[in-house]
Structures are given as structure tokens and as C-alpha cells.
Motif scaffolding. Structure first.
Motif, PDB file in Angstrom:
ATOM      1  N   ASP A  10     -26.690   2.199   6.302  1.00 49.01           N
ATOM      2  CA  ASP A  10     -25.460   2.552   7.178  1.00 49.01           C
ATOM      3  C   ASP A  10     -23.914   2.585   6.377  1.00 49.01           C
ATOM      4  N   GLN A  11     -23.368   3.079   7.256  1.00 47.17           N
ATOM      5  CA  GLN A  11     -22.115   2.859   6.684  1.00 47.17           C
ATOM      6  C   GLN A  11     -21.149   1.623   6.906  1.00 47.17           C
ATOM      7  N   GLU A  12     -20.714   1.016   4.959  1.00 46.19           N
ATOM      8  CA  GLU A  12     -19.835  -0.058   6.155  1.00 46.19           C
ATOM      9  C   GLU A  12     -18.499   0.657   5.376  1.00 46.19           C
ATOM     10  N   LEU A  13     -17.841   0.953   6.215  1.00 43.37           N
ATOM     11  CA  LEU A  13     -15.897   1.725   6.126  1.00 43.37           C
ATOM     12  C   LEU A  13     -15.216   0.392   5.871  1.00 43.37           C
ATOM     13  N   PRO A  14     -14.454   0.928   5.029  1.00 42.19           N
ATOM     14  CA  PRO A  14     -13.510  -0.015   4.677  1.00 42.19           C
ATOM     15  C   PRO A  14     -12.536   0.037   4.976  1.00 42.19           C
ATOM     16  N   THR A  15     -10.947  -0.724   4.585  1.00 40.48           N
ATOM     17  CA  THR A  15     -10.230  -1.104   5.672  1.00 40.48           C
ATOM     18  C   THR A  15      -9.104   0.213   5.514  1.00 40.48           C
ATOM     19  N   PHE A  16      -9.028   0.615   4.215  1.00 36.59           N
ATOM     20  CA  PHE A  16      -8.358   1.692   4.436  1.00 36.59           C
ATOM     21  C   PHE A  16      -8.545   3.218   5.174  1.00 36.59           C
ATOM     22  N   ILE A  17      -9.979   2.788   4.853  1.00 31.71           N
ATOM     23  CA  ILE A  17     -10.291   4.286   5.278  1.00 31.71           C
ATOM     24  C   ILE A  17     -10.170   3.803   7.490  1.00 31.71           C
ATOM     25  N   LYS A  49      -6.783  -2.709  -1.600  1.00 32.71           N
ATOM     26  CA  LYS A  49      -5.816  -4.113  -1.645  1.00 32.71           C
ATOM     27  C   LYS A  49      -5.488  -4.389  -3.822  1.00 32.71           C
ATOM     28  N   ASP A  50      -5.921  -3.972  -3.964  1.00 34.17           N
ATOM     29  CA  ASP A  50      -5.275  -3.649  -5.130  1.00 34.17           C
ATOM     30  C   ASP A  50      -4.814  -1.975  -5.455  1.00 34.17           C
ATOM     31  N   LYS A  51      -5.155  -1.607  -4.782  1.00 35.79           N
ATOM     32  CA  LYS A  51      -3.740  -0.017  -4.926  1.00 35.79           C
ATOM     33  C   LYS A  51      -3.743   0.946  -3.495  1.00 35.79           C
ATOM     34  N   SER A  52      -2.827   1.128  -2.526  1.00 34.72           N
ATOM     35  CA  SER A  52      -2.806   1.174  -1.702  1.00 34.72           C
ATOM     36  C   SER A  52      -3.540   3.126  -1.963  1.00 34.72           C
ATOM     37  N   PHE A  53      -4.561   3.652  -0.222  1.00 35.39           N
ATOM     38  CA  PHE A  53      -4.360   4.924   0.364  1.00 35.39           C
ATOM     39  C   PHE A  53      -3.227   5.792   0.036  1.00 35.39           C
ATOM     40  N   ASP A  54      -2.478   4.943   0.688  1.00 30.38           N
ATOM     41  CA  ASP A  54      -0.888   5.790   1.213  1.00 30.38           C
ATOM     42  C   ASP A  54      -0.877   6.728  -0.730  1.00 30.38           C
ATOM     43  N   SER A  82      -6.400  17.663 -13.629  1.00 29.11           N
ATOM     44  CA  SER A  82      -6.594  15.983 -14.425  1.00 29.11           C
ATOM     45  C   SER A  82      -7.260  15.613 -13.013  1.00 29.11           C
ATOM     46  N   VAL A  83      -7.948  14.266 -13.910  1.00 33.36           N
ATOM     47  CA  VAL A  83      -8.581  13.546 -12.429  1.00 33.36           C
ATOM     48  C   VAL A  83      -8.486  12.352 -12.881  1.00 33.36           C
ATOM     49  N   GLU A  84      -8.540  11.058 -12.554  1.00 30.53           N
ATOM     50  CA  GLU A  84      -7.917   9.912 -12.061  1.00 30.53           C
ATOM     51  C   GLU A  84      -8.879   9.289 -11.059  1.00 30.53           C
ATOM     52  N   MET A  85      -9.421   8.247 -11.167  1.00 28.92           N
ATOM     53  CA  MET A  85     -10.958   7.635 -10.794  1.00 28.92           C
ATOM     54  C   MET A  85     -11.075   6.274 -10.452  1.00 28.92           C
ATOM     55  N   PHE A  86     -10.905   5.602  -9.616  1.00 29.75           N
ATOM     56  CA  PHE A  86     -10.321   4.560  -9.211  1.00 29.75           C
ATOM     57  C   PHE A  86     -12.001   4.079  -8.235  1.00 29.75           C
ATOM     58  N   GLU A  87     -12.976   2.597  -9.233  1.00 34.43           N
ATOM     59  CA  GLU A  87     -14.293   2.418  -8.642  1.00 34.43           C
ATOM     60  C   GLU A  87     -13.909   1.077  -8.909  1.00 34.43           C
ATOM     61  N   ARG A  88     -13.771  -0.210  -7.446  1.00 36.11           N
ATOM     62  CA  ARG A  88     -14.294  -1.086  -7.328  1.00 36.11           C
ATOM     63  C   ARG A  88     -14.897  -2.371  -7.682  1.00 36.11           C
ATOM     64  N   LYS A 116      -3.024  17.695 -10.347  1.00 32.73           N
ATOM     65  CA  LYS A 116      -4.139  16.278 -10.786  1.00 32.73           C
ATOM     66  C   LYS A 116      -4.798  15.439  -9.028  1.00 32.73           C
ATOM     67  N   VAL A 117      -5.971  15.200  -9.331  1.00 35.44           N
ATOM     68  CA  VAL A 117      -7.005  14.656  -8.211  1.00 35.44           C
ATOM     69  C   VAL A 117      -7.164  13.309  -7.940  1.00 35.44           C
ATOM     70  N   ALA A 118      -6.852  12.369  -7.184  1.00 36.11           N
ATOM     71  CA  ALA A 118      -8.065  10.824  -7.428  1.00 36.11           C
ATOM     72  C   ALA A 118      -8.676  10.854  -6.286  1.00 36.11           C
ATOM     73  N   ILE A 119     -10.047  10.616  -7.697  1.00 35.97           N
ATOM     74  CA  ILE A 119     -11.011  10.080  -6.755  1.00 35.97           C
ATOM     75  C   ILE A 119     -11.911   8.666  -6.866  1.00 35.97           C
ATOM     76  N   ILE A 120     -12.336   8.640  -5.045  1.00 28.35           N
ATOM     77  CA  ILE A 120     -12.303   6.768  -5.000  1.00 28.35           C
ATOM     78  C   ILE A 120     -13.558   6.312  -4.901  1.00 28.35           C
ATOM     79  N   GLY A 121     -14.392   6.200  -6.239  1.00 26.02           N
ATOM     80  CA  GLY A 121     -15.722   6.129  -5.794  1.00 26.02           C
ATOM     81  C   GLY A 121     -16.374   6.837  -7.869  1.00 26.02           C
TER      82      GLY A 121
END
Length: 458
Positions: free
Chosen positions: A393-400, A217-222, A167-173, A144-149
Motif C-alpha cells: 500500500d501507499q506509505e505517504l511521507p509527511t511532506f506529501i 527531514k533533511d531537506k524541505s519539499f518547499d 540537469s538532474v539532482e536526485m534525493f534518496e533517503r 534543472k529538475v529534482a527527483i525524489i526517490g
């Protein structure tokens, strides 16, 4: 095939300009059955097709052109979808004139094949006839792979991962999936129901989609890194560029994407904070790419009193799709070329205009031309609303930032030839890696990264 001497290139019909500026419905009509077959039959079937090579996805263009010329819709559909996750979408929004059609062998003599229009027809007609993309019913490799965006890169990665039994799980803000395809590209270029249709098929195929879920914020990157076999980061590049001009912090100076996103949210019936109203106002858009064209054409539909596009170079060196400039002109947009902004004129925090200096291009040492300001040529262009469409430009989120992933000097995520970041379990592609680029390029990255993920997981 080979009927280019008998049949002229024909573009799809456009809706009447006086009607289309009243709404956000798509401008281009679908080619009819007979005309599509005729246009496809113009292809000469090059042995080393330039169209295929120039396409970032390396689509099998001559192959599906041949099949639709022979009236084999099913095979044309399958070939079209083999390399692309959503060809009917890219058939509408790709700058074909600088990609596949721009490199068509017939382009300089008889007119390029209308590849984009035929690509759209093949898929829409196939859907009408009951064809759908096929996916395995269950995960076949137990990974299973998580996709952010959920933009072009994320949706493409999800498509090819699911096709390969992952299997794929996608997370969209955001509250809707699709990213740029949903919120950044206006409806008159891309009907949003077409985007949602592809998303729905992925969900039907087993993709778990989490909306309004912001990583960090709603789910941790770790949690994703440790809970999944791999993670794909497809967060795009969403921070609009400013010009660093005096006065640009005025209350009525906006960035392109905040303008376009607000309009699209309104059109969806979603809650919009700080809506940008341009009705009965004199709008000035600074920039010359496709995003600038989206802004000027949206302003027309929003009832602006006047709409001007200011670009520092000439029309021939504009970076965007030529057909978008033509459409904008038809819809009443005025173009002012060879002018560069020097400052925003404002009073009490409200912009009243843009000070410009005229420019010239020196082609003696550059094919594109070196920009030269004409001394003493400054003047003011009055405006009620000013929109910057100067790129992203890049707007890097805090988790990155907190992840420790290696970045390049532009704050883009660094990846290797396998689309892996400095953490081999984390992959990335699209604008998050390249910086702002084309939707089709992000789509290619998402596909290629997905195939590398499958290869490494197996």
C-alpha cells in the motif's frame, strides 16, 4: 530470421541447484554468442508486433532481434537503449512470460522468442565491447529538475531528462541508490553491481546524487518546489499489506520487504537493525506473487529448516512469473495451494503456526475463479517464522501529506495525462501513482514523465 521451424526455443542455462542455493549470485547464465544469434533468428518480424505492444516501454523488440540475428551488436545495442533506460536489468527481472513473450505470435505453437535473455545478452556483450550509453556533456536547455526517490521510476526519469539536456539532482533517503532494484529484488535475480553501474553512469553524466537525504527531514519539499524548474516524485509504494488476522502482531510475524531489505543490507555489509534470522527454522510465506517467491527462495539460501508457500488459489492462477515458481520448487520450497489463513496461532506473543481453511475455485461466473471456503476444513500449519507477502500500500511521507497535492481514494498521488499532479510544477509516476505494480511499468512512467517535463520546460 523466420527460423522458428528449424530452431527450438531455448532458455538460458541455470546454475546447478545445489550450488546456487548456497549463495546470492545470479541463477541464470548469459546465453553464448552463437545461441543468442540462433534464438533471435527465430523471430518472424510481425508487422504489428504483439511483443512491442504488450511491453509497457514499447521497446523495439523485433528491430533489435533482427540486428543481433545479423550480428550487428552496435545497432542492436542502440535500438535496445533507445526506449529503455536499463534493458539489461529489465531483461532479467521482467515477467516476460506474461508480457512480451506471453504475447509473442509463436508462443502457442513453436515457443516464444527468448526476448528477455537476448535483451540481457545484447547489452552485457555491448558493455564488454566498450559500448556505453551516451549523454550530452552539458545541460542544453538550462533547466534543472529534482527527483525524489531513486527506484525504477526515478532512475528512468533521470536517464531521459539528462538525455534531453536537463540537469538532474536526485534525493534518496537510503544509503544506496536503486530503491526496489537495490534492496527489494534479491541478488540471485539481479546482481547489484549491474544496478550500480547504471547509477554511476548517470553520475558521470552530471546527475547530482544525495544519499541519506530524506525530504521533509533533511531537506524541505518547499525548497525543491521553489528551487527547481520541476520536481518528479518517484517514492514507490512500500507499506506491506497485512491480513488483519488475530495474532498477526506476534514478534515473529514479518512483512516481506523488511525481510528482503534486511538480508540485502547484510549482504552489502551495511548496519542492520532487527535482522530476521530464519536459519534452522520452519518458515511459512503467505502469498503467491513474485515477492513471495523472493521470500521463499531467500529463506532457502539463509538455511531455513523448511520453507512453505501458502496460497489461497491454485497454481494456475498465481499472479507471479511461472519461472520463479519452477525455480522455487527446484530449490526445495514446498507449495500448499488452495488454503487461506484465518488466524495466527500464538503463545505469549510468539507465533507457533497459521490456522488455515481449505478453498475451492468456482469458475462458473469468473475466468479466474471465485474463492469459496470449504466449511469445516480448518487445520494448523506449524511455523517458527511467518512472512506476509500480500502486496503493498501507499506509505505517504509527511511532506506529501502537507503539500496539498491531490490524492485518490487509495492515497495514491493523482496525475493527469502529462504526469502532472495538482501542482503543475510537480510530476509523479510509478507505484506512487499506480499503487504496487511492475518495475517495468514504473520505468515506463519515469520515462514518459521525463519526456513530458522536457516538452513543458521547452
Amino acid at each position: 530470421m523466420l527460423k522458428f521451424t528449424d530452431i527450438k526455443r531455448r532458455n538460458p542455462e541455470k546454475r546447478d541447484v545445489l550450488q546456487r542455493i548456497k549463495d546470492f549470485d545470479e541463477v541464470y547464465e548469459l546465453l553464448n554468442d552463437n545461441e543468442t544469434t540462433r534464438q533471435a533468428s527465430r523471430c518472424i518480424g510481425c508487422g504489428d508486433p504483439y511483443c512491442h505492444n504488450k511491453c509497457p516501454l514499447h521497446n523495439f523488440i523485433p528491430s533489435w532481434l533482427k540486428q543481433i540475428a545479423n550480428n550487428d551488436l552496435e545497432l542492436a545495442f542502440k535500438l535496445s537503449n533507445e526506449t529503455s533506460p536499463f534493458p539489461e536489468i529489465l531483461g532479467k527481472i521482467c515477467p516476460h512470460d506474461v508480457l512480451c513473450e506471453g504475447d509473442c505470435t509463436l508462443n502457442d505453437t513453436h515457443g516464444a522468442i527468448t526476448i528477455g535473455a537476448v535483451e540481457t545478452y545484447v547489452n552485457e556483450k555491448a558493455f564488454e565491447n566498450g559500448y556505453k550509453p551516451t549523454f550530452p556533456k552539458v545541460s542544453s536547455i538550462g533547466k534543472k529538475v529534482a527527483i525524489i526517490g531513486s527506484g525504477p521510476a526515478g532512475l528512468s526519469a533521470a536517464t531521459f531528462l539528462i538525455r534531453n539536456g536537463v540537469s538532474v539532482e536526485m534525493f534518496e533517503r537510503a544509503g544506496r541508490a536503486g530503491g526496489l532494484l537495490t534492496f527489494g529484488i534479491p541478488g540471485f535475480k539481479l546482481d547489484k553491481s549491474k544496478v550500480q553501474r547504471r547509477i554511476d553512469w548517470l553520475v558521470e553524466a552530471g546527475m547530482k546524487l544525495h544519499l541519506n537525504c530524506e525530504i521533509g527531514k533533511d531537506k524541505s519539499f518547499d525548497e525543491l518546489v521553489h528551487g527547481y524548474d520541476a520536481v518528479f516524485v518517484g517514492i514507490g509504494a512500500t507499506k506491506g499489506k497485512t491480513a488483519g488476522l488475530e495474532g498477526e502482531n506476534a514478534s515473529n510475524v514479518y512483512l516481506a520487504m523488511e525481510f528482503l531489505t534486511a538480508i540485502q543490507k547484510r549482504n552489502f555489509g551495511m548496519k542492520v537493525e532487527n535482522f530476521i534470522d530464519v536459519k534452522d527454522k520452519n518458515v511459512v510465506v503467505i502469498g503467491g506473487g513474485d515477492t513471495a517467491m523472493d521470500c521463499v527462495r531467500t529463506s532457502v539460501r539463509e538455511g531455513a529448516k523448511s520453507v512453505k508457500c501458502l496460497y489461497r488459489r491454485d497454481e494456475n492462477t498465481m499472479p507471479g512469473s511461472k519461472k520463479e515458481v519452477v525455480n522455487a520448487k527446484e530449490e526445495g520450497v514446498e507449495f500448499v495451494f488452495n488454503v487461506s489463513p484465518t488466524k495466527i496461532i500464538s503463545s505469549k506473543g510468539v507465533a507457533t503456526g497459521v490456522e488455515l481453511i481449505k478453498t475451492e475455485l468456482d469458475f462458473s461466473t469468473s475466468k479466474r475463479g471465485n474463492l469459496i471456503n470449504v466449511a469445516g476444513s480448518e487445520y494448523v500449519e506449524n511455523a517458527d517464522v511467518i512472512i506476509y507477502a500480500l502486496g503493498f500500500d501507499q506509505e505517504l511521507p509527511t511532506f506529501i501529506k502537507e503539500s496539498g497535492l491531490e490524492l485518490d481514494k487509495w492515497n495514491s498521488i493523482k496525475t493527469n495525462e502529462n504526469y502532472q499532479t495538482s501542482n503543475p510544477k510537480i510530476f509523479s509516476g510509478g507505484d506512487a501513482v499506480r499503487g504496487a505494480d511492475l518495475a517495468v511499468t514504473a520505468t515506463a512512467d519515469g520515462r514518459n514523465a521525463a519526456l513530458k517535463i522536457v516538452e513543458l520546460l521547452q
